[in-house]
Design an enzyme around this catalytic site. Structure first.
Site, PDB file in Angstrom:
ATOM      1  N   CYS A 138       0.824  -1.227   0.000  1.00  0.00           N
ATOM      2  CA  CYS A 138       0.000   0.000   0.000  1.00  0.00           C
ATOM      3  C   CYS A 138       0.847   1.261   0.000  1.00  0.00           C
ATOM      4  O   CYS A 138       0.316   2.360  -0.133  1.00  0.00           O
ATOM      5  CB  CYS A 138      -0.950   0.010   1.196  1.00  0.00           C
ATOM      6  SG  CYS A 138      -2.188  -1.289   1.118  1.00  0.00           S
ATOM      7  N   SER A 154     -10.809   1.806   5.852  1.00  0.00           N
ATOM      8  CA  SER A 154     -11.020   2.363   4.523  1.00  0.00           C
ATOM      9  C   SER A 154     -11.637   1.268   3.646  1.00  0.00           C
ATOM     10  O   SER A 154     -11.604   0.095   4.001  1.00  0.00           O
ATOM     11  CB  SER A 154      -9.692   2.832   3.931  1.00  0.00           C
ATOM     12  OG  SER A 154      -8.727   1.805   4.036  1.00  0.00           O
ATOM     13  N   HIS A 178      -8.981   4.821  -0.414  1.00  0.00           N
ATOM     14  CA  HIS A 178      -7.675   4.160  -0.356  1.00  0.00           C
ATOM     15  C   HIS A 178      -7.520   3.190  -1.527  1.00  0.00           C
ATOM     16  O   HIS A 178      -7.577   1.977  -1.350  1.00  0.00           O
ATOM     17  CB  HIS A 178      -7.560   3.431   0.994  1.00  0.00           C
ATOM     18  CG  HIS A 178      -6.243   2.744   1.222  1.00  0.00           C
ATOM     19  ND1 HIS A 178      -5.073   3.144   0.627  1.00  0.00           N
ATOM     20  CD2 HIS A 178      -5.915   1.684   2.008  1.00  0.00           C
ATOM     21  CE1 HIS A 178      -4.089   2.347   1.019  1.00  0.00           C
ATOM     22  NE2 HIS A 178      -4.577   1.460   1.855  1.00  0.00           N
TER      23      HIS A 178
END
Lengths: 384, 138
Positions: free
Chosen positions: A83, A207, A332
């Site tokens: 991420c 998220s 996200h």
């Protein structure tokens, strides 16, 4: 090493883009940034992306996006750090300009997650855990963060309500961001009423799966004024890893990679936490926002959730985070997130953040987490 | 979700069927999963160690939205277990109800089915932890 500036930014709204493919999202964000910078060609391209091979069965994104953006025979590669891929891609672009190898460099972060079934999306994300020992045993990133959250609540006496304030703050700010996925103000009760997805972690602590693409254009600082009146310097970058397996950490409630990455970034920029005016933390889960405030050096260990419940994280507070909605409300789209954070930090420093403008900021920090805190980038941006 | 080559799974039998770790010959640090390089002192001199499988719950959660492949088993408890020898292991808890789980709960390793693929596909086994069984002597 040359100083590096951001001369253009662009993005598409985060959301569920059923009608738009990965390549079209990335190209649109990239062209927006190139138009903002006033350039029609670049020397090289870095693509931040976490898992396109799993999500849409497409790799080789450097080629794909350079090709469809009409950039010619430039060098172009994908950068992957879970991420934190977006933040890492910005750093690779920085290095290309700082080294003198390239003058104008494009960085685009893109992720197309909604083409996968939801449980498959959860699985694909967990490929960035220690999959052989974490995913194998049924762990998701939600579950891994829940393990940390429960321990944090026991150790520091934080409550589920304390964490809910991060979601409330994110949604409040997201409501004013045209690029945010969720533009709806929520109350603490809304967050507290949401169902557990991995106790004690609730739906509104997390998220969501989404699509998005954002881009920045970089240039040497001494040439930046040729392109824009408001160049923003990338004053410091830092990156660090930790054990990939959460269970192997020396300390479960400290993100050593945040501490190391931020130490490097602060040193390069010649600043301290007290100098930072805008803080974009990686609030993929509310527990990560709390720990980020601590490990970046803003508040003492154990106080991260408390400052949220006291309102100090608002745009006009002492620690303004999630200023354009954060990962919770802006969204996200994993590999794109670090680039969205960079774009938003630039908006803030250009005094272009509208209703969410932090008062007269000079310096912004972005923190982008990959894995369960296993690969973290910290970038520091400065108005010049 | 198709199974991969069976070798992908049997190469890990020692760790997953009997909780084998590594011990650093230089500094004594014990690792699970096994490592080639000690993450404490950097030594490459490792020996295999058989872990007892006894430990205590450090933290736990109930997985309600599992990754694909685990839908059938939800909800299931997942925990960090600190072994007697030091390492912390992530594993599912079994033979326990949600409200029995607590910090410090003593648990022991058992071999259980982790998941199956298709009806005629392979079955993955591994370690889970259950509350220590008390005998009449205890």
């Amino acid at each position: 090493m040359r100083k590096v500036a951001i001369i253009g930014v662009g993005a598409i709204p985060v959301g569920e883009h059923w009608g738009t493919s990965l390549r079209d999202m990335a190209v649109e964000a990239l062209l927006n940034a190139m138009d903002d910078a006033g350039v029609d060609k670049v020397d090289s391209l870095y693509v931040g992306n976490m898992a396109s091979g799993s999500f849409v069965e497409q790799e080789n994104l450097g080629t794909l996006i350079a090709d469809f953006a009409g950039l010619g025979h430039i060098p172009a590669v994908k950068i992957e750090a879970a991420c934190a891929s977006g933040g890492a891609a910005v750093q690779e672009g920085f290095k290309a300009v700082a080294s003198g190898l390239d003058d104008i460099v494009a960085v685009v972060g893109v992720e197309k997650m909604t083409d996968a079934w939801p449980t498959d999306a959860t699985r694909y994300l967990a490929y960035a855990s220690d999959a052989e020992y974490e995913l194998f045993n049924g762990a998701s990133f939600v579950a891994l963060n829940a393990l940390v959250m429960r321990l944090y609540m026991k150790e520091f006496g934080a409550t589920e309500e304390d964490f809910a304030h991060f979601a409330v703050n994110a949604h409040k700010n997201g409501a004013n961001n045209p690029y945010a996925m969720f533009k709806k103000v929520i109350k603490v009760e809304t967050a507290l009423r949401s169902p557990y997805i991995a106790d004690p972690l609730k739906l509104f602590d997390a998220s969501s799966v989404c699509d998005g693409a954002a881009a920045v254009i970089l240039a040497p600082l001494d040439k930046a004024k040729e392109f824009t009146d408001t160049p923003i310097e990338i004053a410091g970058i830092g990156r660090a890893v930790d054990t990939i397996n959460l269970a192997n950490r020396r300390e479960l409630l400290r993100l050593r990679a945040t501490i190391e990455a931020s130490r490097r970034a602060y040193k390069m920029a010649g600043v301290e936490p007290k100098d930072i005016d805008v803080i974009e933390v990686h609030d993929a889960f509310t527990i990560m926002a709390a720990m980020a405030l601590e490990d970046l050096g803003f508040v003492p260990k154990g106080q991260g959730a408390k400052v949220a419940s006291e309102g100090q994280i608002a745009v006009d507070g002492d620690y303004p985070i999630q200023t354009m909605g954060g990962l919770k409300a802006r969204g996200h789209p994993v590999g794109a997130t670090g680039v969205y954070q960079t774009v938003e930090a630039v908006w803030q420093l250009r005094i272009d953040a509208g209703k969410n403008q932090v008062p007269d900021p000079e310096i912004a920090l972005t923190q982008n987490i990959g894995g369960t805190g296993s690969n973290i980038t910290v970038n520091i941006l400065r108005r010049v | 979700m198709p199974a991969m080559q069976v070798s992908r799974y049997w190469r890990h039998f020692k760790e997953k069927y009997r909780l084998a770790g590594t011990k650093c010959k230089k500094c004594g640090k014990i690792h699970f999963p096994p490592r080639q390089v000690c993450n404490e002192c950097g030594s490459r001199e490792m020996e295999e160690i058989q872990l007892s499988g006894k430990g205590k719950v450090v933290s736990w959660t109930i997985v309600r939205n599992p990754p694909s492949g685990f839908e059938y088993y939800k909800p299931y408890p997942l925990a960090l277990v600190e072994l007697e020898e030091g390492p912390i292991v992530l594993a599912q808890l079994t033979d326990v109800s949600e409200d029995e789980i607590d910090f410090g709960m003593e648990v022991e390793m058992v071999t259980r089915r982790i998941r199956e693929f298709s009806e005629d596909g392979i079955i993955l086994y591994g370690y889970k932890f259950r509350p220590v069984l008390k005998t009449s002597k205890d």
